[in-house]
Motif scaffolding. Structure first.
Motif, short mmCIF file in Angstrom:
data_model
loop_
_atom_site.label_atom_id
_atom_site.label_comp_id
_atom_site.label_asym_id
_atom_site.label_seq_id
_atom_site.Cartn_x
_atom_site.Cartn_y
_atom_site.Cartn_z
N GLN A 95 0.83 -1.20 0.00
CA GLN A 95 0.00 0.00 0.00
C GLN A 95 0.86 1.26 0.00
O GLN A 95 0.58 2.21 -0.76
N ARG A 98 2.44 1.81 -3.40
CA ARG A 98 1.44 2.23 -4.40
C ARG A 98 0.79 3.57 -4.05
O ARG A 98 -0.13 4.01 -4.73
N GLU A 100 -1.11 4.21 -1.56
CA GLU A 100 -2.44 4.00 -1.03
C GLU A 100 -2.39 4.10 0.49
O GLU A 100 -1.33 3.87 1.09
N ARG A 207 9.32 -3.42 -4.43
CA ARG A 207 9.43 -2.30 -5.37
C ARG A 207 9.79 -2.83 -6.77
O ARG A 207 9.24 -2.37 -7.77
N ILE A 210 6.64 -4.58 -8.22
CA ILE A 210 5.52 -3.69 -8.53
C ILE A 210 5.85 -2.75 -9.68
O ILE A 210 5.05 -2.54 -10.59
N PHE A 211 7.06 -2.20 -9.66
CA PHE A 211 7.42 -1.15 -10.62
C PHE A 211 8.49 -1.57 -11.62
O PHE A 211 8.79 -0.82 -12.55
#
Length: 225
Positions: A95, A98, A100, A207, A210-211
């Protein structure tokens, strides 16, 4: 699996859980504590499933002479965890990355103890290579509230990360902390990686996944007292 171990003469490892202690009335929890579990609650299929697994394991050990080992694993984190498995550390890290809000259930004062995966692996190896059945608590006795965990994630990822409060889940244990005296004495084991040293390695891995960030290269784990 116990039947297979009996047929082939294998040593059997049961990875049990701190959830066998339920919402504990004893703190910290030693292996001698029998727990405080709601057998018909929303969490009971997991809690009671593990308690039953321990019962069956010990029945096979006593009745059929199967060589068994039982580990009661407390909250564990590290690289390669599922990004969205619902566990609190992976939730907070994903979260925050991102951007969030981190979801805290209840007032955030409930506590857990978090061990880095390499410490758990070392404990399991010592258990399997040793002569003691267990059960053994394998966990890090450093205790954090959910709010303190969220703050460590903020420090590691983004000081501006927001926290969002939601109603607590039913039968959520208020406290969880292992007494690891037995593992120290009989296995010569105790965790060496602090949350503040282990969490950045997990963050780097998350990281990257996700990216696709090439900066997310996990370094060596630093041990701490």
């Amino acid at each position: 699996m116990l039947g297979l171990a009996k047929r082939v003469g294998a040593r059997f490892l049961l990875t049990s859980t701190s959830e066998v202690y339920g919402d504990p009335l004893q703190h910290p929890q030693a292996e001698t504590y029998w727990g405080n579990v709601n057998p018909i609650g929303v969490r009971s299929c997991y809690d009671e499933g593990k308690r039953t697994a321990e019962t069956l394991t010990m029945d096979y050990h006593r009745g059929a002479g199967i060589e068994v080992r039982i580990a009661r694993i407390f909250n564990t984190y590290g690289p390669r965890m599922s990004l969205d498995d619902g566990r609190v550390v992976s939730n907070f890290v994903a979260q925050a990355l991102r951007k969030e809000p981190m979801t805290v259930y209840g007032d955030g004062k409930q506590t857990r103890s978090f061990q880095y995966v390499s410490d758990l692996v070392e404990g399991l190896m010592r258990l399997m290579e040793g002569d003691h059945v267990g059960p053994f608590n394998l966990g890090n006795p450093a205790e954090f509230t959910m709010l303190e965990l969220a703050q460590v994630v903020q420090e590691t990822i983004n000081p501006e990360a927001k926290i969002e409060y939601r109603p607590n889940t039913e039968d959520d244990p208020h406290k969880r902390k292992p007494d690891i005296s037995k593992a120290k004495d009989l296995l010569g084991w105790q965790p060496t990686v602090s949350l503040r040293n282990g969490l950045p390695l997990m963050v780097n891995d998350f990281r990257q996944r996700i990216f696709g960030d090439s900066k997310g290269t996990a370094g060596k784990v630093r041990s701490t007292e």
